[in-house]
Design a protein around this motif. Structure first.
Motif, PDB file in Angstrom:
ATOM      1  N   SER A   1       2.803  -1.645   0.447  1.00 43.76           N
ATOM      2  CA  SER A   1       3.500  -1.393   1.641  1.00 43.76           C
ATOM      3  C   SER A   1       4.295   0.028   1.367  1.00 43.76           C
ATOM      4  O   SER A   1       4.315   0.418   0.352  1.00 43.76           O
ATOM      5  CB  SER A   1       4.364  -2.617   2.157  1.00 43.76           C
ATOM      6  OG  SER A   1       5.330  -2.694   0.676  1.00 43.76           O
ATOM      7  N   GLU A   2       4.909   0.392   2.237  1.00 40.40           N
ATOM      8  CA  GLU A   2       5.889   1.808   2.130  1.00 40.40           C
ATOM      9  C   GLU A   2       7.321   1.317   2.976  1.00 40.40           C
ATOM     10  O   GLU A   2       7.176   0.456   3.870  1.00 40.40           O
ATOM     11  CB  GLU A   2       5.133   2.832   2.803  1.00 40.40           C
ATOM     12  CG  GLU A   2       4.935   2.786   4.140  1.00 40.40           C
ATOM     13  CD  GLU A   2       4.560   4.220   4.649  1.00 40.40           C
ATOM     14  OE1 GLU A   2       5.300   5.241   4.560  1.00 40.40           O
ATOM     15  OE2 GLU A   2       3.624   4.295   5.301  1.00 40.40           O
ATOM     16  N   ASP A   3       8.279   2.074   2.513  1.00 36.82           N
ATOM     17  CA  ASP A   3       9.505   2.112   3.336  1.00 36.82           C
ATOM     18  C   ASP A   3       9.665   3.665   3.281  1.00 36.82           C
ATOM     19  O   ASP A   3       8.865   4.719   3.168  1.00 36.82           O
ATOM     20  CB  ASP A   3      10.665   1.541   2.446  1.00 36.82           C
ATOM     21  CG  ASP A   3      10.836   1.930   0.941  1.00 36.82           C
ATOM     22  OD1 ASP A   3      10.204   3.379   0.763  1.00 36.82           O
ATOM     23  OD2 ASP A   3      11.343   1.232   0.168  1.00 36.82           O
TER      24      ASP A   3
ATOM     25  N   LYS B   1      -4.573   3.958   1.479  1.00 30.63           N
ATOM     26  CA  LYS B   1      -4.838   2.590   1.262  1.00 30.63           C
ATOM     27  C   LYS B   1      -4.960   2.453  -0.252  1.00 30.63           C
ATOM     28  O   LYS B   1      -4.522   1.230  -0.889  1.00 30.63           O
ATOM     29  CB  LYS B   1      -5.828   1.864   1.959  1.00 30.63           C
ATOM     30  CG  LYS B   1      -5.728   1.818   3.393  1.00 30.63           C
ATOM     31  CD  LYS B   1      -7.078   1.048   4.020  1.00 30.63           C
ATOM     32  CE  LYS B   1      -6.855   0.747   5.308  1.00 30.63           C
ATOM     33  NZ  LYS B   1      -7.937   0.188   5.826  1.00 30.63           N
TER      34      LYS B   1
END
Length: 235
Positions: A77-79, A214
């Motif tokens: 995931s990322e923020d 990904k």
């Protein structure tokens, strides 16, 4: 009663916001660390349950920069500041497993590691352009003008911060591609493979932010201490 509760909550949030600003985001960083550490065992438990029901395991092998084949790592995931990567066990930089584009710098290692996106960091850069000079020469016999062109490379150093490039001398005039500094690990490798972070033209930096992939590849950190590292694979 509900209104009083909302007012109290609002005042507490505003107090935390001001304290965080005056403490240079120390409160936000502490909350991030707590959430990161608490979420890691939960994610590990989730992965263990998934492995129990997996019928087959898939390993993605990639080859970058004409180097030996290495395993790709899954981006979970990322923020706004970075990405979470599975089994990111060592420090270094992470690049796109397909294109080789720089994605970020490893900040935390572990079963679930964290890499800060490069555009959220500050670091030295190299600006390089290919320019030409021409001299008019005249052929006496044919009385015709010909042009002789000489190509040369022009370089200068700068510093990237907050989506802009600062030059040590504002009088320097240069237009060209921007690369991370050759004195940063793998800086020369990325430059030799024409992997830039943007272009600098007429004093304006046109940043090239990559799409979060990904899968990424970890290029393990090393220390530049002599000429041998710089000549090894363009590191």
């Amino acid at each position: 009663m509900k209104l009083n509760t909302l007012v109290i909550v609002f005042l507490v949030l505003m107090l935390l916001l001001f304290l965080d600003i005056f403490s240079k985001n120390s409160i936000a960083n502490s909350i991030h660390t707590i959430l990161y550490k608490s979420s890691t065992p939960i994610y590990s438990s989730k992965r263990n349950l998934e492995k129990l029901f997996e019928k087959e395991k898939i390993t993605l092998n990639v080859t970058l920069f004409k180097d030996t084949t290495t395993n790709a790592l899954e981006v979970l995931s990322e923020d706004s500041k970075g990405i979470y990567v599975l089994n990111l066990k060592k420090k270094g930089i992470v690049v796109d497993a397909t294109t080789g584009e720089l994605i970020g710098f490893v900040e935390k290692t572990g079963n679930v590691g964290y890499a800060i996106k490069w555009w959220e960091k500050e670091f030295p850069v190299t600006i390089e352009s290919i320019e030409s000079t021409n001299e008019a020469t005249q052929t006496l016999k044919e009385s015709t003008d010909t042009q002789a062109y000489e190509m040369y490379t022009k370089k200068t150093v700068g510093y990237y911060s907050n989506y802009r490039i600062d030059l040590p001398d504002p009088n320097i005039k240069i237009n060209g591609k921007v690369y991370i500094s050759e004195y940063i690990p793998y800086g020369r490798l990325l430059k030799n493979n024409n992997i830039s972070i943007g272009e600098y033209s007429n004093g304006i930096f046109r940043i090239k932010i990559p799409t979060i992939p990904k899968y990424v590849v970890l290029l393990e950190d090393y220390t530049i201490n002599d000429g041998s590292n710089n000549s090894n694979g363009g590191k």
